[in-house]
Design a protein around this motif. Sequence first.
Motif, mmCIF file in Angstrom:
data_model
loop_
_atom_site.group_PDB
_atom_site.id
_atom_site.type_symbol
_atom_site.label_atom_id
_atom_site.label_comp_id
_atom_site.label_asym_id
_atom_site.label_seq_id
_atom_site.Cartn_x
_atom_site.Cartn_y
_atom_site.Cartn_z
ATOM 1 N N GLN A 1 0.828 -1.211 0.000
ATOM 2 C CA GLN A 1 0.000 0.000 0.000
ATOM 3 C C GLN A 1 0.861 1.260 0.000
ATOM 4 O O GLN A 1 0.543 2.243 -0.656
ATOM 5 C CB GLN A 1 -0.941 -0.025 1.210
ATOM 6 C CG GLN A 1 -2.062 0.993 1.139
ATOM 7 C CD GLN A 1 -2.970 0.811 -0.072
ATOM 8 O OE1 GLN A 1 -3.225 -0.309 -0.489
ATOM 9 N NE2 GLN A 1 -3.436 1.905 -0.652
ATOM 10 N N LEU A 2 1.991 1.193 0.717
ATOM 11 C CA LEU A 2 2.889 2.356 0.763
ATOM 12 C C LEU A 2 3.375 2.718 -0.630
ATOM 13 O O LEU A 2 3.364 3.873 -1.035
ATOM 14 C CB LEU A 2 4.099 2.033 1.638
ATOM 15 C CG LEU A 2 3.958 2.254 3.137
ATOM 16 C CD1 LEU A 2 5.230 1.810 3.833
ATOM 17 C CD2 LEU A 2 3.664 3.700 3.447
ATOM 18 N N ASN B 1 13.214 -2.077 -0.356
ATOM 19 C CA ASN B 1 14.431 -2.362 0.399
ATOM 20 C C ASN B 1 14.740 -1.242 1.380
ATOM 21 O O ASN B 1 15.106 -1.481 2.523
ATOM 22 C CB ASN B 1 15.626 -2.542 -0.555
ATOM 23 C CG ASN B 1 15.526 -3.859 -1.284
ATOM 24 O OD1 ASN B 1 14.819 -4.759 -0.843
ATOM 25 N ND2 ASN B 1 16.214 -3.977 -2.420
ATOM 26 N N ASN B 2 14.580 -0.006 0.886
ATOM 27 C CA ASN B 2 14.817 1.146 1.768
ATOM 28 C C ASN B 2 13.880 1.122 2.956
ATOM 29 O O ASN B 2 14.278 1.398 4.078
ATOM 30 C CB ASN B 2 14.633 2.463 1.000
ATOM 31 C CG ASN B 2 15.771 2.694 0.035
ATOM 32 O OD1 ASN B 2 16.793 2.023 0.111
ATOM 33 N ND2 ASN B 2 15.589 3.620 -0.877
ATOM 34 N N ASN B 3 12.629 0.793 2.691
ATOM 35 C CA ASN B 3 11.648 0.727 3.783
ATOM 36 C C ASN B 3 12.038 -0.356 4.782
ATOM 37 O O ASN B 3 11.928 -0.185 5.984
ATOM 38 C CB ASN B 3 10.246 0.439 3.242
ATOM 39 C CG ASN B 3 9.648 1.666 2.587
ATOM 40 O OD1 ASN B 3 10.088 2.774 2.860
ATOM 41 N ND2 ASN B 3 8.678 1.467 1.723
ATOM 42 N N ASP B 4 12.499 -1.491 4.223
ATOM 43 C CA ASP B 4 12.891 -2.601 5.093
ATOM 44 C C ASP B 4 14.037 -2.207 6.009
ATOM 45 O O ASP B 4 14.133 -2.640 7.148
ATOM 46 C CB ASP B 4 13.322 -3.816 4.251
ATOM 47 C CG ASP B 4 12.115 -4.478 3.627
ATOM 48 O OD1 ASP B 4 10.991 -4.137 4.054
ATOM 49 O OD2 ASP B 4 12.298 -5.302 2.718
ATOM 50 N N THR C 1 8.076 7.976 7.629
ATOM 51 C CA THR C 1 6.817 7.746 6.921
ATOM 52 C C THR C 1 6.160 6.482 7.435
ATOM 53 O O THR C 1 4.951 6.437 7.658
ATOM 54 C CB THR C 1 7.091 7.571 5.409
ATOM 55 O OG1 THR C 1 8.057 8.504 5.029
ATOM 56 C CG2 THR C 1 5.812 7.749 4.603
ATOM 57 N N ASN C 2 7.001 5.444 7.600
ATOM 58 C CA ASN C 2 6.450 4.172 8.067
ATOM 59 C C ASN C 2 5.778 4.321 9.418
ATOM 60 O O ASN C 2 4.687 3.831 9.640
ATOM 61 C CB ASN C 2 7.569 3.134 8.201
ATOM 62 C CG ASN C 2 7.779 2.414 6.905
ATOM 63 O OD1 ASN C 2 6.890 2.396 6.068
ATOM 64 N ND2 ASN C 2 8.960 1.849 6.737
#
Lengths: 251, 203
Positions: free
Chosen positions: A142-143, A212-215, A222-223
């Motif tokens: 969704q992000l 990957n960056n989010n991980d 943002t997360n």
Amino acid sequence: MRVLYYIYQNQKMRVSALGSDKNKTPLNVERAAALARRIMSGDALAENEFVRLNHSWLLFIIRRHFSRSCHHEDILHDAFMVVLGKLQRSKIKTPESILVYLRSTAINIGYEYMKKDKKFSSAVKQDFIDLIADAQDTLLSQLVWDDKVHFVKQVINELGQERDQDILLQFYFHHVSKVRICQNMELTSEHFDRVIYRAKQRLKDLINEADNNNDHGKDSKTNTRKTGDKNIKKLFQSMVLTLFKWQRGVA
Amino acid sequence: MSKMTPDEKMLQDYIQNKLSAEQTEAVDLWLADHPQALQDMQLDLMFAQGLEEIQADNPTDDSQWLHLPGSSFLQRVGLIAAMAVVFVLGGLTVHFLDKDTGQSMSQPDIIMLSTNRGIEDDVSFNHNENTVIQIPAGYLSDDRYTVELLQKSQTIYQINDVTSQDDLLTVFVPKGLLAAGRYQLKVMNLSTQESETFGLAVH
């Protein structure tokens, strides 16, 4: 030239793979039917597997069908809960058609959302579906989906040639057929395929990079905000549901 | 269930929303069995919807018809004035029509039906005003339809050769046509001879 030839060969393989799909045994439809039977016989674990199996597929259909709605996940949750509820009560006569039923339930619920207030949101307790969905590896979370304009813009800017940008715009926005685009722009079919393939490949790379960056927590702000919003929403929904049950004398 | 295998052209039409509702359902179900194709389609969808949003935020000159290059300031003012006159006169006309006929032409009740709804779920509405019923049709379909309103298998109202606009069939039901009771609305595609029936409950 070598790279272009490689891309072209890849695209050819993908197109021919589409044709050869007919020889493969359908898997997901049969698995979904088997899971439906297990749920009907009281197997609670099969519910998780059923959601996991069909989550990406159903979300894609909802996103495609209700492109302007911001309730994709709500519709998805409601559809799963309705269908799982029916399966638990053994109300489905033809489990082999469970995906047809799941799809039409989601579309019906989507229309209900369209009819009602735009602020309407799911009244179903969603933690269960969220838990399973969060655990699964989907290409378009969704992000990422919410940030699609950013990704698409980046791909278009990177394409460089104005003609390639125009091909994408003609095909995806103006809905001009491939044959007509090739005629109008004096392109070969292979050239058209190469442009679309390159664009999609780049989009995929960007999405994977973002994931990957989010991980790795690079986008943790943002997360955190999104997760916080989601938790508040969940808490509120849970409170409304409890109040509703209390009023009805269920709780 | 999904025996059909779409070819490349059909998949492109699917991306561009050019398939009928039946064909769309068939491709949807085919995708359930083909995760790789589904992943590919997700990228197509992202492009289609992303570009739509980009274009909506930055409309091009051809969509900004009031800013057509070459039109003078006076021409633009004249166009806006003409629009205002049409708007005001239109409003007055509706007012008089309303008085003379007793039928309000403004703000009819709009009811949206879903093609996936079964006959067991009646859609309820008050018919104190003119009513507009909208039924989703095949994407960009040029097919013609017959819409029939029935009560106890007797036709009350029928409209022939209805075509879809913006993927919707729109049927105008004048005020007072339907008394309180249960009705069936039958939609028949004249090209495929497929029909679908909806239940209506008028209060």
